[in-house]
Every structure is written in C-alpha cells, then in structure tokens.
Design a protein around this motif. Structure first.
Motif, PDB file in Angstrom:
ATOM      1  N   HIS A  44       0.827  -1.198   0.000  1.00 29.56           N
ATOM      2  CA  HIS A  44       0.000   0.000   0.000  1.00 29.56           C
ATOM      3  C   HIS A  44       0.866   1.255   0.000  1.00 29.56           C
ATOM      4  O   HIS A  44       0.591   2.226  -0.694  1.00 29.56           O
ATOM      5  N   THR A  45       1.960   1.213   0.764  1.00 31.57           N
ATOM      6  CA  THR A  45       2.867   2.356   0.811  1.00 31.57           C
ATOM      7  C   THR A  45       3.543   2.565  -0.530  1.00 31.57           C
ATOM      8  O   THR A  45       3.714   3.699  -0.983  1.00 31.57           O
ATOM      9  N   GLN A  46       3.938   1.480  -1.190  1.00 29.18           N
ATOM     10  CA  GLN A  46       4.621   1.597  -2.464  1.00 29.18           C
ATOM     11  C   GLN A  46       3.705   2.096  -3.557  1.00 29.18           C
ATOM     12  O   GLN A  46       4.176   2.589  -4.576  1.00 29.18           O
ATOM     13  N   ASP A  47       2.402   1.945  -3.395  1.00 30.22           N
ATOM     14  CA  ASP A  47       1.462   2.485  -4.369  1.00 30.22           C
ATOM     15  C   ASP A  47       1.292   3.994  -4.209  1.00 30.22           C
ATOM     16  O   ASP A  47       0.766   4.649  -5.099  1.00 30.22           O
ATOM     17  N   GLU A  48       1.708   4.541  -3.083  1.00 34.57           N
ATOM     18  CA  GLU A  48       1.548   5.965  -2.810  1.00 34.57           C
ATOM     19  C   GLU A  48       2.937   6.599  -2.721  1.00 34.57           C
ATOM     20  O   GLU A  48       3.602   6.528  -1.700  1.00 34.57           O
ATOM     21  N   TYR A  49       3.348   7.180  -3.807  1.00 38.21           N
ATOM     22  CA  TYR A  49       4.682   7.759  -3.869  1.00 38.21           C
ATOM     23  C   TYR A  49       4.605   9.166  -4.456  1.00 38.21           C
ATOM     24  O   TYR A  49       3.589   9.566  -5.035  1.00 38.21           O
ATOM     25  N   ASP A  50       5.693   9.917  -4.287  1.00 31.52           N
ATOM     26  CA  ASP A  50       5.768  11.273  -4.830  1.00 31.52           C
ATOM     27  C   ASP A  50       6.173  11.192  -6.296  1.00 31.52           C
ATOM     28  O   ASP A  50       7.325  10.882  -6.620  1.00 31.52           O
ATOM     29  N   LYS A  51       5.230  11.475  -7.168  1.00 28.20           N
ATOM     30  CA  LYS A  51       5.474  11.326  -8.600  1.00 28.20           C
ATOM     31  C   LYS A  51       6.282  12.491  -9.168  1.00 28.20           C
ATOM     32  O   LYS A  51       7.156  12.296 -10.011  1.00 28.20           O
ATOM     33  N   TYR A  52       5.996  13.709  -8.724  1.00 28.57           N
ATOM     34  CA  TYR A  52       6.659  14.898  -9.261  1.00 28.57           C
ATOM     35  C   TYR A  52       7.696  15.396  -8.255  1.00 28.57           C
ATOM     36  O   TYR A  52       7.362  15.687  -7.101  1.00 28.57           O
ATOM     37  N   ILE A  53       8.939  15.506  -8.696  1.00 27.84           N
ATOM     38  CA  ILE A  53      10.046  15.831  -7.805  1.00 27.84           C
ATOM     39  C   ILE A  53      10.825  17.009  -8.363  1.00 27.84           C
ATOM     40  O   ILE A  53      11.108  17.085  -9.563  1.00 27.84           O
ATOM     41  N   MET A  54      11.160  17.941  -7.466  1.00 26.87           N
ATOM     42  CA  MET A  54      11.922  19.130  -7.826  1.00 26.87           C
ATOM     43  C   MET A  54      13.391  18.918  -7.465  1.00 26.87           C
ATOM     44  O   MET A  54      13.708  18.469  -6.366  1.00 26.87           O
TER      45      MET A  54
END
Length: 247
Positions: A44-54
């Motif tokens: 479940h955690t791996q399905d929720e990640y930060d897609k856009y990174i600065m």
C-alpha cells in the motif's frame, strides 16, 4: 487434511469418524497467501509515492549542465523516468513512474559534482475531491481530518450554503488529498464513501464581466452586464443584450 473449494485451502479435522463432520482448525492468517498484514501495508505504501520531484541547487548551478548530463545522472540513478523538464528558474522537474524511482531520485544528492536539493513538488501532489455523507454531520472538520489522515487527507472543509439569511452546513465535504489523483472511495469509520472530482466555482469580475479574475484584482473599465458596453457613468442601459465574453 484440507477442505477443497474456491480460494485458499483450509486445514480441518474429522470429528466422529468417517461419517462425522469437518471442523476447521485454527489457521495462522499470516501464513496464508495475502495474509501478511505487514506485506499488505508495504504494498500500500509503495502504491503511494511522490510522482513529481523538484531538483534545485544554490546559485542556479544546474542551468550550466547540459541535457545529456542531467539525463545520464537520472538514468544511472533510477533508469528512464516519465518526464524531465527544466523550468525558467533553473529548477529541474522530474516525473517518475513508481515508488522505486521516486525513492531513488529523492536520495540522489549530487548531479555531476553539483550538490542539489531534492524534494517533492509543492502543489502537483495535491488534489481535491468531494464526499457526501449525512452521518458525518455530527463530526467536526477536525475530527474527520484526524481519522482520514492515514488515507493521505490533508484538509477537510464542510460546504456551507445560505438559507433564509443564515449560513447552514451541508452534508458535502471538500477533501484535499496528498496525491496526484483522487481515490475512487475512502473509508470513514464503517462508511465507504465515493469521492467525486471537486470543480471550483469559476472566477468572474463583475466590474468588467470577464472570467479568470475577481473584482478586487480587476484593472479593466466597468461595463454593463446586459449589453457588454462601457457604462460611461450611466446607471441604466437601453442597448440590446450582448455578452462581452462571446465577442
């Protein structure tokens, strides 16, 4: 012995001989496929990640790097990503496709000997949805937020309406999610609530009658709502109706 049927076989013991009845034995759920709660939580955690990174550096040093060097650094760190874009201020925006890539980029602190700061994008990871529930009317926004925080809800706002000159709370709530898309449903206690896309009211200035900004930020001359012409100090207009936004 195991009982046959649909799903995972369940061990049992025979009571009362061959013609007796089958009684299921106690089963360790963690030993069954899909029963490992820690594993489920990890998935479940791996399905929720930060897609856009600065990716940024002090002194705009990243602007001196060529597209080939930037691409090579990301490729060596996490492989091919979905998107790489250099913004006007020199910051690099990267869009990744999975948890592994997100974690790898966030841990990457150097681009061709240049120290960089890597962090999730401030706004692209947030979206808003609307839920409808009469049962939640007995709860405060703070209580709802506290219990939905584990589902990446960051704010809750009850939608209000004006009836007979009074502000009345409705059964609709605007939820802000720390995601790039709204979930199909959320769990609120024993409730399973469908989440709809939140569409904000359009901004319109009733000074110039145009959309996209509000009256307090309007720099255009005032015009009549009915005819779309300049008022020139007139209080009423006798011209035929015309929409200023339709041309």
């Amino acid at each position: 012995m195991y009982m046959s049927g649909v799903g995972t076989p369940v061990p049992f013991e025979v009571v009362g001989g061959r013609a007796g009845r089958a009684r299921p034995l106690a089963v360790d759920c963690a030993a069954l496929p899909g029963g490992d709660q820690a594993g489920m939580q990890n998935r479940h955690t791996q399905d929720e990640y930060d897609k856009y990174i600065m990716i940024l550096s002090e002194g705009d040093l990243l602007t001196s790097l060529s597209p080939f060097i930037i691409h090579r650094e990301l490729l060596s760190a996490v492989g091919e990503v979905q998107l790489v874009k250099k913004l006007r201020n020199g910051t690099i925006l990267a869009a990744v496709s999975n948890f592994r890539q997100s974690d790898g980029v966030l841990k990457h602190k150097k681009f061709d000997s240049i120290q960089v700061t890597v962090a999730p994008h401030n706004t692209l990871h947030f979206c808003k949805g609307v839920i409808l529930s009469r049962e939640l009317s007995v709860c405060t926004d703070e209580e709802i937020l506290e219990n939905l925080a584990s589902q990446r809800v960051t704010s809750v706002k009850c939608i209000v309406s004006k009836r007979n000159g009074k502000i009345v709370a409705t059964n609709s709530y605007i939820l802000t999610f720390r995601k790039d898309h709204i979930p199909e449903k959320i769990k609120a206690g024993y409730l399973s609530l469908k989440v709809r896309q939140w569409i904000p009211n359009s901004m319109r200035s009733y000074q110039c009658q145009r959309f996209g900004h509000m009256f307090m930020n309007c720099t255009y001359d005032p015009i009549f709502l009915s005819c779309g012409k300049d008022t020139y100090g007139k209080v009423e207009c006798s011209l035929p109706p015309h929409c200023v936004n339709c041309g």
